[in-house]
Design a protein around this motif. Structure first.
Motif, short mmCIF file in Angstrom:
data_model
loop_
_atom_site.label_atom_id
_atom_site.label_comp_id
_atom_site.label_asym_id
_atom_site.label_seq_id
_atom_site.Cartn_x
_atom_site.Cartn_y
_atom_site.Cartn_z
N ALA A 190 33.71 44.28 38.75
CA ALA A 190 32.88 44.94 39.47
C ALA A 190 33.02 45.06 41.04
CB ALA A 190 31.31 44.08 39.28
N ARG A 191 33.98 44.02 41.64
CA ARG A 191 34.47 44.16 43.02
C ARG A 191 35.09 45.57 43.13
NH1 ARG A 191 34.01 38.86 42.15
NH2 ARG A 191 36.20 38.69 41.70
N GLY A 192 35.75 46.06 42.27
CA GLY A 192 36.55 47.20 42.64
C GLY A 192 35.65 48.38 42.80
N PHE A 193 34.43 48.33 42.42
CA PHE A 193 33.37 49.40 42.87
C PHE A 193 33.21 49.62 44.59
CE2 PHE A 193 30.78 48.68 38.64
CZ PHE A 193 31.80 48.88 38.02
N LEU A 194 33.42 48.11 45.07
CA LEU A 194 33.20 48.10 46.36
C LEU A 194 34.28 48.46 47.48
CD1 LEU A 194 31.99 44.18 46.49
CD2 LEU A 194 30.50 46.44 46.98
N VAL A 195 35.52 48.73 46.69
CA VAL A 195 36.61 49.28 47.15
C VAL A 195 36.86 50.90 47.15
CG1 VAL A 195 39.34 49.43 47.40
CG2 VAL A 195 38.10 47.22 46.85
N ALA A 196 36.53 51.26 45.78
CA ALA A 196 36.80 52.69 45.20
C ALA A 196 35.63 53.51 45.77
CB ALA A 196 36.91 52.70 43.72
N ALA A 197 34.51 52.97 45.54
CA ALA A 197 33.35 54.30 46.11
C ALA A 197 33.56 54.61 47.62
CB ALA A 197 31.86 53.50 45.72
N PRO A 198 33.54 53.60 48.55
CA PRO A 198 33.50 54.07 49.80
C PRO A 198 34.79 55.07 50.13
CG PRO A 198 33.70 51.79 49.75
CD PRO A 198 33.40 52.09 48.47
N CYS A 253 45.04 47.26 45.43
CA CYS A 253 43.95 46.11 45.55
C CYS A 253 44.01 45.53 46.92
CB CYS A 253 44.33 45.22 44.54
SG CYS A 253 44.16 45.28 42.91
N MET A 254 42.93 45.13 47.26
CA MET A 254 42.86 44.51 48.62
C MET A 254 43.85 43.15 48.50
SD MET A 254 38.99 44.77 49.81
CE MET A 254 39.31 44.37 51.21
N LEU A 278 41.67 51.38 41.47
CA LEU A 278 41.61 50.21 42.38
C LEU A 278 40.59 48.99 41.94
CD1 LEU A 278 40.48 52.89 45.33
CD2 LEU A 278 42.52 51.52 44.96
N ASP A 279 40.95 47.80 42.67
CA ASP A 279 40.28 46.46 42.43
C ASP A 279 40.14 45.78 43.66
OD1 ASP A 279 38.57 44.94 41.15
OD2 ASP A 279 40.03 44.08 39.58
N ASP A 280 39.55 44.83 43.74
CA ASP A 280 39.78 43.76 44.93
C ASP A 280 40.88 42.96 44.93
OD1 ASP A 280 38.61 42.14 42.96
OD2 ASP A 280 37.63 40.79 44.46
N LEU A 281 41.17 42.61 43.76
CA LEU A 281 42.43 41.57 43.85
C LEU A 281 43.14 41.77 42.44
CD1 LEU A 281 42.07 37.79 44.38
CD2 LEU A 281 42.78 38.47 42.17
N LEU A 282 44.43 41.57 42.48
CA LEU A 282 45.31 41.57 41.23
C LEU A 282 46.02 40.36 41.02
CD1 LEU A 282 47.03 43.56 39.18
CD2 LEU A 282 48.92 43.17 40.57
N THR A 338 49.26 46.67 47.88
CA THR A 338 48.09 45.68 48.44
C THR A 338 48.24 45.59 49.89
OG1 THR A 338 47.23 43.55 47.73
CG2 THR A 338 49.79 43.81 48.19
N LEU A 339 46.94 45.09 50.34
CA LEU A 339 46.82 44.91 51.92
C LEU A 339 47.01 43.58 51.94
CD1 LEU A 339 43.24 46.35 52.51
CD2 LEU A 339 45.53 47.47 52.75
N VAL A 340 46.89 42.57 51.37
CA VAL A 340 47.54 41.07 51.93
C VAL A 340 47.85 40.49 50.54
CG1 VAL A 340 45.79 40.85 53.84
CG2 VAL A 340 45.08 40.08 51.41
N ALA A 341 48.90 39.63 50.55
CA ALA A 341 49.30 38.88 49.54
C ALA A 341 49.48 37.43 49.55
CB ALA A 341 50.63 39.36 49.15
N TYR A 342 49.23 36.61 48.66
CA TYR A 342 49.38 35.26 48.50
C TYR A 342 50.20 34.89 47.69
CZ TYR A 342 44.87 35.25 51.14
OH TYR A 342 43.76 35.91 52.24
N ASP A 343 51.13 33.80 48.10
CA ASP A 343 52.31 33.40 47.43
C ASP A 343 52.08 32.21 46.22
OD1 ASP A 343 53.81 35.46 48.19
OD2 ASP A 343 54.50 34.29 49.95
N ASP A 344 50.99 31.65 46.74
CA ASP A 344 50.50 30.58 45.91
C ASP A 344 48.91 30.10 45.94
OD1 ASP A 344 49.86 29.32 48.43
OD2 ASP A 344 51.78 28.11 48.63
#
Length: 201
Positions: free
Chosen positions: A86-94, A175-176, A146-150, A195-201
């Motif tokens: 559902a959080r992908g809606f927050l990215v894709a719709a706007p 994704c963000m 689109l989604d918030d997180l992969l 992606t906008l930001v990545a986390y390695d762990d």
């Protein structure tokens, strides 16, 4: 095949939604990670949840995030943006609104009215089903998903296959946040991912 939407982001667009040059002129290079909080043991013990609620609540960070995402998405010349439940809606719709594009939802089974098309896919334990409305895209339309997180990439992979099955051209995904240690992008069937930001762990 349908032509890509002619309205794209360009360097002359003066909307503050797209432009963080004012911040740069003030000597501010925004690190979006400063606005994303980690919540341990959610939704279950051992999981570190990356929460974008704090970013959404900060107007400058939200504008910068959407501006950066708009530049990524517009490169693919899409006709329509699809958001994952559902959080992908927050990215894709706007983004769709600002870029003059259509928007459609990819939802869990039983959440969409009317005729739907389903796609079943396997999880580590069990299975899941996603749906789109049967008339949400036309054959040949260019779609960015689109989604918030992969994370592991399972749902994004399923959405790609679903849109391809109905004749759409999936030209990009984004994704963000990406959890790179889970190697989710390797499951995306060669579709470009950003992606906008990545986390390695």
């Amino acid at each position: 095949m349908m032509l890509a939407n002619p309205r794209i982001l360009n360097d002359t667009d003066q909307s503050p939604y797209y432009d963080e040059r004012n911040l740069i002129l003030k000597g501010v290079i925004m690190d979006l990670k400063d606005h994303i909080r980690g919540i341990p043991d959610f939704p279950k013990p051992g999981i570190l949840f990356y929460d974008i609620s704090t970013l959404l609540a900060e107007p400058d960070a939200w504008q910068v995030a959407m501006g950066r995402m708009a530049k990524i998405v517009s490169r693919h010349q899409p006709d329509i943006l699809a958001g994952l439940d559902a959080r992908g809606f927050l990215v894709a719709a706007p983004l769709a609104l600002k870029l003059g594009l259509g928007f459609t939802m990819v939802r869990k089974k039983g959440k969409l009215p009317g005729e739907t098309i389903q796609y079943d896919y396997d999880l580590e334990y069990g299975s899941n089903t996603i749906e789109i409305q049967a008339d949400c895209v036309k054959p040949g339309q260019r779609v960015v998903i689109l989604d918030d997180l992969l994370a592991t990439g399972g749902t994004m992979e399923a959405a790609i296959k679903l849109f391809k099955d109905v004749g759409a051209e999936v030209v990009g995904t984004a994704c963000m946040i990406e959890l790179t240690f889970l190697n989710g992008r390797e499951r995306l069937d060669g579709v470009p991912f950003d992606t906008l930001v990545a986390y390695d762990d």
